[in-house]
Design a protein around this motif. Structure first.
Motif, PDB file in Angstrom:
ATOM      1  N   ALA A   1       0.838  -1.198   0.000  1.00  0.00           N
ATOM      2  CA  ALA A   1       0.000   0.000   0.000  1.00  0.00           C
ATOM      3  C   ALA A   1       0.871   1.244   0.000  1.00  0.00           C
ATOM      4  CB  ALA A   1      -0.896   0.006   1.237  1.00  0.00           C
ATOM      5  N   SER A   2       0.269   2.389  -0.320  1.00  0.00           N
ATOM      6  CA  SER A   2       0.958   3.668  -0.203  1.00  0.00           C
ATOM      7  C   SER A   2       0.399   4.393   1.009  1.00  0.00           C
ATOM      8  CB  SER A   2       0.744   4.503  -1.465  1.00  0.00           C
ATOM      9  OG  SER A   2       1.552   3.998  -2.503  1.00  0.00           O
ATOM     10  N   HIS A   3       1.269   5.152   1.662  1.00  0.00           N
ATOM     11  CA  HIS A   3       0.867   5.839   2.899  1.00  0.00           C
ATOM     12  C   HIS A   3       1.166   7.327   2.788  1.00  0.00           C
ATOM     13  CE1 HIS A   3       0.616   1.938   5.123  1.00  0.00           C
ATOM     14  NE2 HIS A   3       1.415   1.593   4.133  1.00  0.00           N
ATOM     15  N   VAL A   4       0.529   8.094   3.646  1.00  0.00           N
ATOM     16  CA  VAL A   4       0.802   9.527   3.685  1.00  0.00           C
ATOM     17  C   VAL A   4       1.236   9.892   5.102  1.00  0.00           C
ATOM     18  CG1 VAL A   4      -0.118  11.836   3.344  1.00  0.00           C
ATOM     19  CG2 VAL A   4      -0.941   9.971   1.917  1.00  0.00           C
ATOM     20  N   ASP A   5       2.395  10.554   5.199  1.00  0.00           N
ATOM     21  CA  ASP A   5       2.892  11.043   6.491  1.00  0.00           C
ATOM     22  C   ASP A   5       2.786  12.568   6.468  1.00  0.00           C
ATOM     23  OD1 ASP A   5       4.231  11.771   8.767  1.00  0.00           O
ATOM     24  OD2 ASP A   5       6.207  11.040   8.113  1.00  0.00           O
ATOM     25  N   LEU A   6       2.007  13.131   7.374  1.00  0.00           N
ATOM     26  CA  LEU A   6       1.781  14.581   7.355  1.00  0.00           C
ATOM     27  C   LEU A   6       2.607  15.342   8.401  1.00  0.00           C
ATOM     28  CD1 LEU A   6      -2.027  14.487   6.572  1.00  0.00           C
ATOM     29  CD2 LEU A   6      -0.179  15.221   5.060  1.00  0.00           C
ATOM     30  N   ASN A   7       3.620  14.689   8.973  1.00  0.00           N
ATOM     31  CA  ASN A   7       4.474  15.398   9.932  1.00  0.00           C
ATOM     32  C   ASN A   7       5.106  16.645   9.315  1.00  0.00           C
ATOM     33  OD1 ASN A   7       3.999  13.641  11.975  1.00  0.00           O
ATOM     34  ND2 ASN A   7       5.969  12.572  11.835  1.00  0.00           N
ATOM     35  N   ARG A   8       5.475  16.550   8.038  1.00  0.00           N
ATOM     36  CA  ARG A   8       6.161  17.664   7.381  1.00  0.00           C
ATOM     37  C   ARG A   8       5.182  18.727   6.890  1.00  0.00           C
ATOM     38  NH1 ARG A   8       9.838  16.230   2.288  1.00  0.00           N
ATOM     39  NH2 ARG A   8       7.844  16.682   1.297  1.00  0.00           N
ATOM     40  N   ALA A   9       3.881  18.373   6.814  1.00  0.00           N
ATOM     41  CA  ALA A   9       2.891  19.317   6.303  1.00  0.00           C
ATOM     42  C   ALA A   9       2.852  20.547   7.195  1.00  0.00           C
ATOM     43  CB  ALA A   9       1.525  18.653   6.252  1.00  0.00           C
ATOM     44  N   GLY A  10       3.035  21.723   6.593  1.00  0.00           N
ATOM     45  CA  GLY A  10       2.987  22.956   7.364  1.00  0.00           C
ATOM     46  C   GLY A  10       4.328  23.433   7.885  1.00  0.00           C
ATOM     47  N   THR A  11       5.396  22.668   7.605  1.00  0.00           N
ATOM     48  CA  THR A  11       6.742  23.090   8.015  1.00  0.00           C
ATOM     49  C   THR A  11       7.127  24.349   7.229  1.00  0.00           C
ATOM     50  OG1 THR A  11       7.376  20.832   8.495  1.00  0.00           O
ATOM     51  CG2 THR A  11       9.154  22.352   8.055  1.00  0.00           C
ATOM     52  N   PRO A  12       7.718  25.358   7.883  1.00  0.00           N
ATOM     53  CA  PRO A  12       8.026  26.598   7.161  1.00  0.00           C
ATOM     54  C   PRO A  12       9.193  26.463   6.192  1.00  0.00           C
ATOM     55  CG  PRO A  12       8.724  26.793   9.443  1.00  0.00           C
ATOM     56  CD  PRO A  12       8.058  25.464   9.319  1.00  0.00           C
ATOM     57  N   LEU A  13       8.976  26.984   4.996  1.00  0.00           N
ATOM     58  CA  LEU A  13      10.028  26.983   3.970  1.00  0.00           C
ATOM     59  C   LEU A  13      10.255  28.398   3.496  1.00  0.00           C
ATOM     60  CD1 LEU A  13       8.803  24.124   1.555  1.00  0.00           C
ATOM     61  CD2 LEU A  13      10.519  23.942   3.375  1.00  0.00           C
ATOM     62  N   LEU A  14      11.503  28.683   3.140  1.00  0.00           N
ATOM     63  CA  LEU A  14      11.816  29.930   2.461  1.00  0.00           C
ATOM     64  C   LEU A  14      12.241  29.519   1.062  1.00  0.00           C
ATOM     65  CD1 LEU A  14      12.009  32.990   2.889  1.00  0.00           C
ATOM     66  CD2 LEU A  14      14.412  32.686   3.479  1.00  0.00           C
ATOM     67  N   GLU A  15      11.492  29.976   0.062  1.00  0.00           N
ATOM     68  CA  GLU A  15      11.883  29.670  -1.315  1.00  0.00           C
ATOM     69  C   GLU A  15      12.666  30.850  -1.864  1.00  0.00           C
ATOM     70  OE1 GLU A  15       8.971  28.061  -4.029  1.00  0.00           O
ATOM     71  OE2 GLU A  15      10.137  28.714  -5.774  1.00  0.00           O
ATOM     72  N   ILE A  16      13.910  30.576  -2.255  1.00  0.00           N
ATOM     73  CA  ILE A  16      14.810  31.633  -2.724  1.00  0.00           C
ATOM     74  C   ILE A  16      15.013  31.429  -4.221  1.00  0.00           C
ATOM     75  CG2 ILE A  16      17.093  32.686  -2.407  1.00  0.00           C
ATOM     76  CD1 ILE A  16      16.918  30.929   0.390  1.00  0.00           C
ATOM     77  N   VAL A  17      14.569  32.398  -5.003  1.00  0.00           N
ATOM     78  CA  VAL A  17      14.571  32.257  -6.461  1.00  0.00           C
ATOM     79  C   VAL A  17      15.632  33.161  -7.070  1.00  0.00           C
ATOM     80  CG1 VAL A  17      13.141  32.409  -8.540  1.00  0.00           C
ATOM     81  CG2 VAL A  17      12.074  31.867  -6.330  1.00  0.00           C
ATOM     82  N   SER A  18      16.495  32.583  -7.921  1.00  0.00           N
ATOM     83  CA  SER A  18      17.526  33.403  -8.574  1.00  0.00           C
ATOM     84  C   SER A  18      17.084  33.797  -9.973  1.00  0.00           C
ATOM     85  CB  SER A  18      18.853  32.633  -8.655  1.00  0.00           C
ATOM     86  OG  SER A  18      18.875  31.814  -9.816  1.00  0.00           O
ATOM     87  N   GLU A  19      17.673  34.839 -10.498  1.00  0.00           N
ATOM     88  CA  GLU A  19      17.487  35.189 -11.898  1.00  0.00           C
ATOM     89  C   GLU A  19      18.279  34.165 -12.722  1.00  0.00           C
ATOM     90  OE1 GLU A  19      15.954  38.267 -13.454  1.00  0.00           O
ATOM     91  OE2 GLU A  19      14.849  37.790 -11.622  1.00  0.00           O
ATOM     92  N   PRO A  20      17.959  34.044 -14.022  1.00  0.00           N
ATOM     93  CA  PRO A  20      18.714  33.057 -14.840  1.00  0.00           C
ATOM     94  C   PRO A  20      20.108  33.558 -15.169  1.00  0.00           C
ATOM     95  CG  PRO A  20      17.056  34.165 -16.170  1.00  0.00           C
ATOM     96  CD  PRO A  20      16.871  34.680 -14.780  1.00  0.00           C
ATOM     97  N   ASP A  21      20.929  33.765 -14.161  1.00  0.00           N
ATOM     98  CA  ASP A  21      22.261  34.344 -14.340  1.00  0.00           C
ATOM     99  C   ASP A  21      23.376  33.303 -14.338  1.00  0.00           C
ATOM    100  OD1 ASP A  21      21.180  36.835 -14.461  1.00  0.00           O
ATOM    101  OD2 ASP A  21      21.809  37.480 -12.458  1.00  0.00           O
ATOM    102  N   LEU A  22      23.049  32.050 -14.064  1.00  0.00           N
ATOM    103  CA  LEU A  22      24.089  31.027 -13.966  1.00  0.00           C
ATOM    104  C   LEU A  22      24.318  30.423 -15.347  1.00  0.00           C
ATOM    105  CD1 LEU A  22      22.530  29.631 -10.728  1.00  0.00           C
ATOM    106  CD2 LEU A  22      24.794  30.672 -10.838  1.00  0.00           C
ATOM    107  N   ARG A  23      25.611  30.171 -15.673  1.00  0.00           N
ATOM    108  CA  ARG A  23      25.948  29.756 -17.032  1.00  0.00           C
ATOM    109  C   ARG A  23      26.531  28.351 -17.139  1.00  0.00           C
ATOM    110  NH1 ARG A  23      22.862  32.634 -17.790  1.00  0.00           N
ATOM    111  NH2 ARG A  23      22.804  34.732 -18.652  1.00  0.00           N
TER     112      ARG A  23
END
Ligand SMILES: [Zn+2]
Length: 494
Positions: free
Chosen positions: A156-178
Motif C-alpha cells: 500500500a501507499s501511505h501519507v505522512d503529514l508530519n512535514r505538512a505545514g513546516t516553514p520553507l523559504l523559497e529563494i529564487v535566482s534570476e537566470p544568471d548562472l551559465r
C-alpha cells in the motif's frame, strides 16, 4: 595544409535556481506542531496542518524574522507589506487542496549573492579576482507539503503529514548562472549563508535544503531566453552538477536533431544518471492563486527590521576579509577557515589561547581537517579543544617536542582527547637536546659508518644528511634537529 572543420553551433547554458530552505523554527508555519525530523509518521499533526475545515492559521513570527534575516543578508528589499496566497493543486500529501505560499507580494524582493568566478571554479583553484554577482528575484515564505510513502512492504501507499505545514523559504535566482559548476558554486554559497544566519541547518540529505533547476540553452551570443526545463528536487551538490550536465546535453541533442524543447518538469535519477519526464510544466495560472483570506498581510515595522539587522552575525564574506586583515592569512586560508561558522570559531578560540595565527591555520587546515574528513566528522565533535591545540603549539615552541613528533602527539590527542603534555610524558616523547646524550649517539653512528665517513671527508658534503638521518632514526625522531646539526658539524670538522 589547413583542415576544415564543419561549423558546429556553440551553445550557452542558462540556469536559474529555486532553493527551498526549511527554516529552523521549533513549530510549524501556521500552527504549534513540532518540526523535528524523524518522528513516527503522523504524530506531529493538528487540525490546522491536517487541513480540517473551519480552522484558522496563525503566522509564525520567527519564520518571518528568519526570512527578513536572509533578505537583509542578500541586500534584498524587505516588503513594507507582504501577503500570503493560496496555491491550489491536488496531491495526496496536501489535504487542504492548496498550499499557503506567497505570490504577488513576497517578503523579500531583489538582492544578490556573489560567487567565485567560473574560471577559478573549474580549476578547483582558490577563489581569486572579482566574484560573479548572481541576482536574486525574490524570497518568499510558504508551508511544506506532507510526504507520500511507497514501497514500505505492505503493497500500500501511505501519507505522512508530519512535514505538512513546516516553514520553507523559497529563494529564487534570476537566470544568471551559465554552467553546472556555477550552479553548484551558487548553491554552496547560499547554503553557507543560511547556515551562518542560523535560519536553516542546510542538511541536504534530510531535504531541509533542496533545489529545483530551470535549464535552457541558446546559441552563444544570443540574449533570448528559450524554453526551459525544470529539474525537480535535487538534493546533493553532486546530483545538481550531473543533472544539469545531462540536461544540457539532452537539449543540445534535441535541437541538433531539428527538434523543439518542450516546457516540462523532469526528475533526475541518480542511479541511472538520466532524467525522465515527470509532468508537463504548469504555468502560474494553473494554480489559481488568490490572496489567503484567513491571514492579514504582514507589515514588518521598520524598527523591528532594524533590530534584526543589528543582530545579524558576521557573514562569510566579511569574516574572510577580517581573517585576512587581522590574522595575516592568505585569501585561500581565510576561505577554508571560514568554510563554516563552527570552524571559524574554533580557529579564533585557538588564537585566544595564545596560538600564532599561521601555525594554527596550518594545523587546523592540515592535520585536523584531514582527520575529521577521514571519518566524515564535524569540528563540533572534535575531542581536541582549541585550548589543548594551543598547548600543543606551546610545547613545540618551547622545544619540548619537535614538529614531527607533534604530529604523532596530535593524532593521539585526536583519538583519545588527552592533553598534549600527558601524551608526551606517557610515551616518553620529550625532545632530546642534552649534548652528552646526543654526542653518544653521534659517536655510535660515526663508528658504524666508516665508508660514509671516508667519502664525507673526501669532499662528499651531501653525506652530512646521512648522519643526521641516522641520529634521528636511533632516537626515534626525538633528537632536537638543530642541536644534532650543531654537534655533528663540530664532530665531523676536519
Ligand atoms: Zn499542526
Amino acid at each position: 595544409m589547413t583542415t576544415i572543420t564543419p561549423a558546429r553551433t556553440a551553445y550557452e547554458t542558462v540556469i536559474g535556481l529555486e532553493v527551498h530552505a526549511q527554516l529552523l523554527t521549533r513549530s510549524k508555519m501556521f500552527c504549534g506542531c513540532a518540526t523535528a525530523f524523524g518522528a513516527e509518521p503522523n504524530t506531529q499533526v493538528c487540525p490546522i496542518c491536517l487541513g480540517m475545515p473551519g480552522v484558522l492559521p496563525v503566522v509564525n513570527k520567527r519564520a518571518v524574522e528568519f526570512a527578513v534575516r536572509l533578505g537583509l543578508a542578500v541586500h534584498a528589499t524587505i516588503a513594507a507589506s507582504s501577503r500570503f496566497a493560496r496555491k491550489n493543486y491536488f496531491y495526496p500529501d496536501l489535504p487542504k487542496g492548496y498550499q499557503i505560499s506567497q505570490y504577488e507580494l513576497p517578503i523579500c524582493e531583489g538582492g544578490w549573492l556573489d560567487i567565485a568566478r567560473e574560471a577559478t571554479i573549474e580549476r578547483h583553484a582558490r577563489p581569486e579576482g572579482a566574484p560573479k554577482r548572481i541576482r536574486l528575484t525574490r524570497a518568499h515564505l510558504e508551508e511544506d507539503a506532507g510526504k507520500n510513502l511507497h514501497d514500505v512492504g505492505d503493497g500500500a501507499s501511505h501519507v505522512d503529514l508530519n512535514r505538512a505545514g513546516t516553514p520553507l523559504l523559497e529563494i529564487v535566482s534570476e537566470p544568471d548562472l551559465r554552467s553546472a559548476d556555477e550552479a553548484v558554486a551558487y548553491l554552496k554559497a547560499l547554503r553557507e549563508l543560511v547556515v551562518y544566519l542560523g535560519i536553516c541547518d542546510g542538511n541536504m540529505e534530510e531535504g531541509s535544503f533542496r533545489c529545483d533547476a530551470n535549464v535552457s540553452i541558446r546559441p552563444a551570443g544570443s540574449e533570448t531566453l528559450n524554453t526551459r526545463v525544470e529539474l525537480k528536487n535535487i538534493n546533493s551538490f553532486r546530483y545538481v552538477k550531473r543533472a544539469i550536465e545531462y540536461e544540457v546535453e539532452r537539449q543540445i541533442g534535441v535541437v541538433e536533431d531539428g527538434g523543439r524543447i518542450v516546457q516540462e518538469t523532469r526528475l533526475f535519477d541518480p542511479q541511472r544518471g538520466v532524467s525522465v519526464t515527470m509532468r508537463s510544466k504548469e504555468a502560474a495560472h494553473d494554480y489559481r492563486y488568490f490572496p489567503e483570506p484567513d491571514l492579514v498581510p504582514i507589515a514588518a515595522p521598520a524598527a523591528w527590521i532594524a533590530e534584526i539587522r543589528a543582530a545579524l552575525p558576521e557573514l562569510p564574506e566579511a569574516k574572510r576579509a577580517r581573517f585576512a586583515a587581522d590574522h595575516g592569512l592568505s585569501a585561500y586560508d581565510a576561505t577554508v577557515l571560514t568554510g563554516s561558522r563552527a570552524l571559524a570559531d574554533y580557529f579564533e578560540a585557538t588564537l585566544r589561547h595564545g596560538a600564532p595565527p599561521k601555525t594554527a591555520a596550518n594545523w587546523i587546515m592540515g592535520e585536523l581537517l584531514a582527520l575529521l574528513n577521514a571519518e566524515g566528522a564535524e569540528i563540533d565533535t572534535c575531542r581536541v579543544t582549541p585550548k589543548s591545540l594551543a598547548a600543543l603549539f606551546a610545547l613545540i615552541d618551547a622545544g619540548t617536542i619537535s614538529g614531527k613528533i607533534a604530529k604523532t602527539v596530535f593524532e593521539e590527542m585526536y583519538r583519545t582527547g588527552a592533553e598534549a603534555d600527558a601524551v608526551v610524558a606517557a610515551r616518553g616523547l620529550t625532545q632530546v637536546s642534552d649534548a652528552g646524550e646526543l654526542a653518544a649517539v653521534i659517536d655510535q653512528v660515526i663508528a658504524d659508518s666508516p665508508k660514509e665517513l671516508a667519502q664525507y671527508r673526501a669532499g662528499k658534503d651531501k653525506l652530512f644528511g646521512h648522519f643526521v638521518g641516522q641520529v634521528m632514526k636511533r632516537t626515534q625522531g626525538k633528537a632536537n634537529p638543530a642541536k644534532v646539526n650543531e654537534l655533528l658539524k663540530a664532530r665531523l670538522a676536519p
